[in-house]
Design an enzyme around this catalytic site. Structure first.
Site: not given
Ligand code: UD1
Length: 339
Positions: A11, A126, A151, A155, A178
């Site tokens: 990816g 994230s 989503y 995380k 990130y």
């Protein structure tokens, strides 16, 4: 040299990390189910580093596959886990697919680690876990707030699963939060390959300039920021990749201070959407067709990282600037469009 399992290694961030692991003398082994990439990325990685990494095509929610993988590889020193679904809007439509894919694969991997005495794990987290932080820049102490999308929740749950597993099974875990990874490898051999219409800003910018999209919509210019558009911390994907190498080396060398550590991965500098467009126009020499549109629901006003913990404790900092990332993203877009 360490043998490292890289899930999602074909990816966007995974492929760049495989390259940096090889550059640092390690032996990455890739697992990918090709759900959001193609197998030719393997050859592209090989053309950059002149070393072909070992690759297993398979799905981490497939228990038979994962058992066989660990039976055949008893000597992984660490795992860097990228394989996950990541589209915010899609996760709202298909929450169960997101929980199944992102959480089941994580739990299966951790069970294999426990059973095979593999104890070093790097997790792709994230900055979405912070939501709209009250204080900017955002430190790792900033509270984790309830996620607005399934989503984002995967995380948060992932981090919680890892904290519990690290405690109970003597695992060493680093969660890297990130900010906004963008750009591509300077060789233009690997980069982001969004399926369909890109949801993220930078691929939409480069596709618009390449003529694939007609016009970019800037989602809102009435936010309380310096030019009214959202502020984000855009970080070059090669810098993100290098942080993973430093993080896994920290664990392999037992330099971690706690079983579960978190670090922000950002540059420390916030840029507005209009500044991203300006940077793109400057490095590409192209005029971008864009218009101001309505706000997108769920967008936070501003988010950028306090990078001191990563700088001081991890010993890593971003080296590339926004313009470098935009230049590399544009070079990559032109390459895949044969321009
Ligand atoms: C998004 C996700 C975030 C996720 C990350 C993963 C949302 C709300 N957040 O971050 O949870 O971790 O992707 O990649 O989806 N923009 C435009 N026009 C566009 C696209 C984007 O103006 O066509 C603006 C957005 O309003 C935002 C900025 O560009 O201000 C960055 O957007 P994007 O690249 O989608 O990233 P995030 O929203 O920060």
């Amino acid at each position: 040299m360490a043998k490292i399992l890289v899930t999602g290694g074909l990816g966007f961030i995974g492929s760049h990390t495989v390259v940096e692991l090889q550059n640092a003398g390690h032996e990455p082994v890739i697992v990918d189910n090709l759900s959001n990439t193609t197998e030719d990325v393997l050859d592209r990685i090989t053309s950059i580093t002149q070393q072909k990494p070992q690759f297993y095509k398979g799905d981490l929610t497939d228990r038979a596959f994962i058992e066989k993988l660990f039976d055949q590889n008893t000597d992984f020193e660490g795992i860097i886990h990228f394989a996950a679904f990541k589209a915010v809007g899609e996760s709202v439509e298909k929450p169960l697919e997101y929980y199944h894919n992102n959480i089941t694969s994580l739990v299966y991997l951790l069970q294999q680690m426990r059973d095979n005495s593999i104890d070093n794990f790097i997790f792709s987290s994230s900055c979405t876990v912070y939501g709209q932080a009250e204080k900017l820049p955002i430190t790792e102490e900033s509270p984790v707030v309830p996620a607005i999308s399934p989503y984002g929740n995967t995380k948060q749950i992932g981090e919680e699963v890892l904290q519990d597993a690290a405690k109970a099974h003597q695992l060493n875990v680093i969660a890297l939060r990130y900010f906004n990874p963008i750009g591509a490898h300077p060789s233009a051999q690997i980069g982001e390959l969004p399926l369909g219409v890109p949801l993220n800003l930078v691929p939409f910018v480069t596709q618009t300039a390449a003529g694939v999209r007609e016009q970019l919509s800037v989602f809102g210019n009435d936010y309380p920021t310096r030019d009214g558009t959202n502020v984000r911390d855009y970080i070059h994907v090669v810098d993100v990749a290098k942080a993973h190498v430093v993080a896994v080396e920290r664990l392999v060398a037992r330099k971690n201070q706690e079983p579960f550590e978190v670090f922000n991965l950002g540059t420390g500098t916030g840029s507005t959407v209009l500044e991203v467009i300006q940077a793109f126009e400057k490095v590409s020499g192209e005029k971008l067709n864009y218009k101001i549109a309505e706000r997108r629901s769920g967008d936070v006003v501003a988010a950028y990282a306090d990078t001191q913990k990563a700088n001081k404790i991890l010993g890593w900092q971003a080296e590339k600037a926004l313009e470098d990332a935009m230049r590399d993203a544009w070079r990559w877009e032109k390459k895949i469009r044969n321009k």
